[in-house]
Write an enzyme that holds these catalytic residues in place. Structure first.
Site, PDB file in Angstrom:
ATOM      1  N   ALA B  18       0.831  -1.209   0.000  1.00 53.99           N
ATOM      2  CA  ALA B  18       0.000   0.000   0.000  1.00 53.99           C
ATOM      3  C   ALA B  18       0.862   1.254   0.000  1.00 53.99           C
ATOM      4  CB  ALA B  18      -0.941  -0.013   1.197  1.00 53.99           C
ATOM      5  N   GLY B  19       2.002   1.196  -0.698  1.00 54.23           N
ATOM      6  CA  GLY B  19       2.772   2.415  -0.932  1.00 54.23           C
ATOM      7  C   GLY B  19       2.163   3.140  -2.119  1.00 54.23           C
ATOM      8  N   GLY B  20       2.930   4.066  -2.686  1.00 53.51           N
ATOM      9  CA  GLY B  20       2.412   4.863  -3.790  1.00 53.51           C
ATOM     10  C   GLY B  20       1.939   4.023  -4.964  1.00 53.51           C
ATOM     11  N   ALA B  21       2.721   3.016  -5.347  1.00 50.75           N
ATOM     12  CA  ALA B  21       2.356   2.207  -6.520  1.00 50.75           C
ATOM     13  C   ALA B  21       1.082   1.411  -6.245  1.00 50.75           C
ATOM     14  CB  ALA B  21       3.501   1.260  -6.887  1.00 50.75           C
ATOM     15  N   GLY B  22       1.019   0.776  -5.088  1.00 49.11           N
ATOM     16  CA  GLY B  22      -0.134  -0.053  -4.752  1.00 49.11           C
ATOM     17  C   GLY B  22      -1.414   0.772  -4.653  1.00 49.11           C
ATOM     18  N   PHE B 121      17.360  18.874  -9.603  1.00 49.68           N
ATOM     19  CA  PHE B 121      17.714  17.593  -8.996  1.00 49.68           C
ATOM     20  C   PHE B 121      18.848  16.982  -9.798  1.00 49.68           C
ATOM     21  CE2 PHE B 121      15.850  14.437  -5.997  1.00 49.68           C
ATOM     22  CZ  PHE B 121      15.300  15.327  -5.101  1.00 49.68           C
ATOM     23  N   GLN B 241      21.262   1.178  -5.549  1.00 45.58           N
ATOM     24  CA  GLN B 241      21.685   2.575  -5.491  1.00 45.58           C
ATOM     25  C   GLN B 241      22.164   2.969  -4.103  1.00 45.58           C
ATOM     26  OE1 GLN B 241      18.833   6.124  -6.087  1.00 45.58           O
ATOM     27  NE2 GLN B 241      20.272   6.201  -7.767  1.00 45.58           N
ATOM     28  N   HIS B 243      22.820   6.215  -2.131  1.00 50.23           N
ATOM     29  CA  HIS B 243      22.543   7.650  -2.193  1.00 50.23           C
ATOM     30  C   HIS B 243      23.709   8.383  -1.552  1.00 50.23           C
ATOM     31  CE1 HIS B 243      20.640  11.519  -1.556  1.00 50.23           C
ATOM     32  NE2 HIS B 243      19.583  11.128  -2.239  1.00 50.23           N
ATOM     33  N   LEU B 253      18.200   9.485   5.228  1.00 48.79           N
ATOM     34  CA  LEU B 253      18.423  10.248   4.010  1.00 48.79           C
ATOM     35  C   LEU B 253      18.353  11.758   4.213  1.00 48.79           C
ATOM     36  CD1 LEU B 253      18.835   9.637   1.000  1.00 48.79           C
ATOM     37  CD2 LEU B 253      16.439  10.220   0.687  1.00 48.79           C
ATOM     38  N   GLU B 256      18.490  14.944  -2.066  1.00 47.45           N
ATOM     39  CA  GLU B 256      19.255  15.586  -3.123  1.00 47.45           C
ATOM     40  C   GLU B 256      18.741  17.001  -3.357  1.00 47.45           C
ATOM     41  OE1 GLU B 256      20.303  12.699  -6.179  1.00 47.45           O
ATOM     42  OE2 GLU B 256      19.199  14.003  -7.533  1.00 47.45           O
ATOM     43  N   ARG B 287      23.447  10.011  -9.009  1.00 46.92           N
ATOM     44  CA  ARG B 287      23.807   9.541  -7.666  1.00 46.92           C
ATOM     45  C   ARG B 287      24.994   8.591  -7.645  1.00 46.92           C
ATOM     46  NH1 ARG B 287      17.631   8.823  -5.353  1.00 46.92           N
ATOM     47  NH2 ARG B 287      17.312  11.062  -5.056  1.00 46.92           N
ATOM     48  N   HIS B 354      20.088   2.836  -0.711  1.00 49.12           N
ATOM     49  CA  HIS B 354      18.873   3.630  -0.784  1.00 49.12           C
ATOM     50  C   HIS B 354      17.779   3.017  -1.645  1.00 49.12           C
ATOM     51  CE1 HIS B 354      16.349   7.141  -0.874  1.00 49.12           C
ATOM     52  NE2 HIS B 354      16.525   7.355  -2.159  1.00 49.12           N
ATOM     53  N   ARG B 399      19.170   4.975 -10.949  1.00 48.54           N
ATOM     54  CA  ARG B 399      17.963   5.799 -11.028  1.00 48.54           C
ATOM     55  C   ARG B 399      18.285   7.271 -10.770  1.00 48.54           C
ATOM     56  NH1 ARG B 399      14.676   8.001  -7.347  1.00 48.54           N
ATOM     57  NH2 ARG B 399      15.256   6.775  -5.508  1.00 48.54           N
TER      58      ARG B 399
END
Lengths: 236, 591
Positions: B18-22, B121, B241, B243, B253, B256, B287, B354, B399
């Protein structure tokens, strides 16, 4: 030898224990800057795997690990052990049913959050190919409101919330004001109808525990005052 | 112990995570079909909440921008390993998904003219690399929090069904068709089978296997292990990755966006060393380049502090006003975790693990795909993946910052649409297999009934420490071969791990032990992929093969898990043909 502190931890396993008890653990301070969550992890991973608590981001943004530590609600992951009096008494958030140890049942807290319609309500359709415009000044009105992480530190520190099982509580009311204060929102009428109730904004007696408890330095009492003002203004 | 109950639920679409994608997928799928989301935590506690700097989209709100420039930057950032059709698809769709978020109520920061605020960025440039561009759309430095809460609010409004605090144990399939998942109810105990026409893994990334990392406790890459165990491949896992700016000592974190707003890195001589490594954009190189530059400075004795083991990130010159307005979360993090008031002093930083570029292989529709060097890609029926758990592959070998929030919006949305269509096209659910979830049920019951031998904590400590030492920013044949042997030993020890907690209610001991098993499985895929890949590309840097080798290695790795737990590698070509524009041919990467 490393310096240690004592964690006196609330324990309750519904499958085994007739009633809750406190168990003491020694936590070694192995590096500067250790947080209460680091202490709990050390206990779980090295001494007692049966201890249960919630945690995730470990930096104060996910809102999982609100606990009552030495009598005050706070997030375990951003509370320095060295700032606390030894022994450190760790309890679940007050007034919520305990599932196990430090894990409480949030059902009632979330139900109250859903009740205030916690989403942008609009009637005017947005432009089809670009964002709605909002001035930086209008956007600023949301600062101090949108950052809520739903940790429940505020609501569970509020005596009115403890005493009145139907009181919406500071977190839900802050959320309601976050949307009413948003110049894009057109749902104030339906929300205020819910909030203008003895179990809504009027149950707040400005005790201010919520302000003290909020780990994000938000001010639910002020948001509730704004709600009360808005309700009165609309009446006259 | 008495038998633990198994409850069966039936939905058209089941989304794990249930993160952003889900959540973005759930919003889309629930418009058409019965949709449920299963999440290990309450949705707003998913790790998208911690994303800071922003989401990239060529809105041109501040200065002229173009999705083709964004596409070029992403391909170059990927060190030419990203699939160019997927990258074009994502960059073209970026303005649309960002504007949708605003329409949903996301509290973006604003420019004077009322439009969405955009900042610079790393790696994002105008006119194919000429200079940095303001492309990253932000809500102060709490963009992920603003995004995740907005998406969840919309799910509440649209009455999406959630099963919160459920932990996925096994991907269920009937012959070649994925038919759902088996999960464990964390709060109460008990098995639950979610029978679905379409199942999506949006289970997040895998860098908790590193000791120093920026990730949440829950980011244990569970979806990857369940995919491997179901006999499906995972792609490009060796690309992890690091970071550049994790807080020294803890790894949390620092966005950036700090460098985007004008902050910069210093070595012990007070020198802005990035100018030697990236002469055009300095601190705003991608990065992998910045992290390697920092590690190189430290190797050459120019690190800061008595141990020379960190660098300094200076931002006080931006001014306290801008810091408090645009970077309030950073001020807080630096103060709480490093005891530094960053309006006055620099923040001590080191690279921190990261993000997982690798994941479950998917196509433009977020369908999970099989394929090989000579085998065209073919979707697995009923199985989808999106976000950090997936590998589309839009990030290739590295990324760009603010492309992950974009990835989850684009492929979440598209995946949701395609799942709904697919579910509608099936008149009925494909039946569950015989004894559904047998393996997952046995795994849990044997832990609950077993006796404690080895403890989870000790094995996990060694995993994190050895992965960092042997499979980190710099790798060699020697360190990777060593890590292969370490993993073998740890897997043997894991077989003897027992749990102390035998209860059903909120058994964190059980969950963490299962997570450790997942981590061990895919760590083998990370290490085998890295050992085989005798070149340096993006985030994968081999001291013994310091050059990119397009002739031999311009291809994606695929890892399969054999019955005995060993990893078999295969490869597939990079999709070099974009949808509408000419191919960007691989070039040397200079920033």
């Amino acid at each position: 030898m490393l310096k240690t502190v004592t964690f006196s931890v609330f324990r309750y396993d519904p499958e085994k224990d007739k009633k809750p008890y406190y168990k003491d653990y020694k936590v070694e301070l192995r590096r500067p800057g250790m947080m209460v969550l680091d202490g709990l992890n050390q206990i779980r991973w090295e001494q007692d795997g049966t201890l249960a608590y919630r945690r995730s981001c470990r930096e104060g943004v996910c809102g999982s690990d609100g606990l009552n530590i030495n009598g005050v609600n706070m997030l375990a992951c951003i509370t320095h052990i060295k700032d606390l009096k030894d022994p450190i008494v760790v309890q679940p958030l007050p007034s919520m049913p305990v599932i196990k140890d430090l894990v409480v049942d949030f059902t009632d807290f979330y139900r109250k959050y859903y009740l205030v319609k916690p989403y942008l309500i609009t009637k005017t359709p947005p432009p089809s190919d670009r964002e709605r415009l909002q001035s930086p000044e209008d956007r600023k009105k949301l600062d101090g409101l949108y950052e809520c992480i739903l940790c429940a530190c505020c609501s569970t520190s509020c005596p009115s919330f403890w005493a009145d099982p139907d009181y919406l509580g500071p977190a839900a009311l802050l959320k309601a004001w976050r949307f009413i204060a948003d110049t894009r929102d057109e749902g104030a009428d339906e929300r205020l109808q819910i909030i203008n109730d003895r179990d809504g904004a009027w149950r707040c007696h400005t005790i201010l525990n919520c302000v003290e408890a909020c780990p994000k330095q938000l001010n639910p009492t002020e948001a509730i005052a704004e709600l009360k003002k808005t309700i009165i203004h609309r009446k006259f | 112990m008495a038998d633990i109950s198994v409850t069966i639920h039936k939905h058209d679409v089941v989304i794990v995570g249930a993160g952003g994608a889900g959540l973005r997928a759930a919003l889309e799928a629930s418009k058409g079909v019965n949709t449920a989301v299963i999440s290990e935590v309450f949705p707003t506690r998913s790790h998208t909440v911690a994303a800071q700097g922003g989401v990239a989209a060529s809105l041109s709100n501040v200065e002229p921008d173009d999705w083709v420039w964004h596409m070029f930057d992403t391909i170059k950032g990927s060190d030419y390993l990203g699939d160019q059709d997927a990258i074009e698809f994502m960059c073209r769709m970026a303005p649309e998904v960002v504007i949708e978020l605003e329409h949903m109520g996301m509290p973006f920061s604003r420019l004077q003219n009322g439009k969405i605020f955009q900042r610079r960025f790393g790696g994002h440039t105008k006119d194919f690399g000429k200079e940095a561009v303001q492309r990253t759309c932000a809500a102060a430095d709490r963009t992920g929090h603003a995004m995740l809460h907005t998406l969840y609010e919309q799910c509440v409004k649209n009455q999406v069904v959630f099963y919160n605090e459920f932990y996925a144990l096994e991907l269920l399939k009937n012959e070649d068709h994925v038919v759902g998942v088996l999960a464990w109810d964390i709060a109460n105990g008990g098995f639950h089978i979610f029978h679905a026409k379409a199942t999506m893994f949006a289970t997040g990334g895998y860098v908790r296997v590193y000791k120093t990392n920026s990730n949440a406790h829950i980011n244990t890459g569970d979806g990857l292990a369940l995919t491997l165990r179901a006999g499906f491949p995972v792609e490009d896992l060796e690309f992890v990755q690091f970071h550049p700016t994790g807080i020294y000592g803890v790894g949390n974190l620092i966005t950036e966006g700090v460098r985007g707003e004008g902050g910069y890195l210093l070595n012990k001589d007070g020198e802005r060393f990035m100018k030697r490594y990236a002469p055009t954009v300095w601190d705003l190189a991608s990065r992998d380049v910045v992290s390697r530059a920092m590690a190189e400075e430290m190797r050459q004795g120019r690190g800061c502090g008595p141990e020379g083991d960190h660098m300094l990130l200076k931002l006080d010159h931006i001014g306290a006003g801008i810091i408090h307005e645009r970077l309030p979360g950073i001020w807080e993090l630096a103060y709480v975790f490093a005891h530094v008031d960053c309006t006055k002093e620099p923040i001590p930083v080191t690279p921190t693990a990261h993000y997982s570029m690798g994941g479950i292989p998917t196509n433009l529709s977020a369908e999970v795909v099989l394929g090989g060097m000579d085998k065209p890609e073919e979707p697995v029926k009923g199985f989808y993946a999106a976000g950090e758990a997936a590998c589309a592959s839009v990030h290739g070998a590295n990324r760009l910052g603010s492309n992950s929030l974009l990835d989850i919006m684009v492929f979440g949305k598209v995946g949701g649409q395609h799942m709904a269509q697919f579910a509608q096209s099936l008149p009925e659910h494909v039946p569950l297999p015989e004894n559904p979830g047998k393996r997952g049920i046995e795994e849990v019951t044997s832990l609950l009934n077993g006796t404690a031998g080895e403890t989870m904590g000790a094995v996990w400590d060694e995993l994190k420490e050895s992965m960092e030492a042997n499979c980190g920013v710099f790798r060699t044949e020697e360190t990777l071969a060593k890590q292969r042997a370490v993993l073998q030993k740890l897997c043997d020890r894991y077989k003897k791990v027992g749990i102390a907690d035998k209860g059903l209610a909120f058994n964190l001991d059980l969950i963490e032990t299962l997570e450790l098993g997942h981590m061990l499985d895919y760590s083998k895929a990370i290490v085998e992929g890295a050992l085989a890949r005798q070149e340096s590309r993006g985030a994968h840097y081999r001291d013994d093969y310091p050059k990119r080798d397009d002739e031999k290695w311009h291809k994606h790795s695929l890892a399969y898990m054999e019955e005995d737990g060993s990893i078999r590698l295969d490869y597939k070509p990079v999709r070099m043909k974009p949808l509408t524009v000419p191919t960007f041919e691989p070039k040397e990467r200079v920033y």
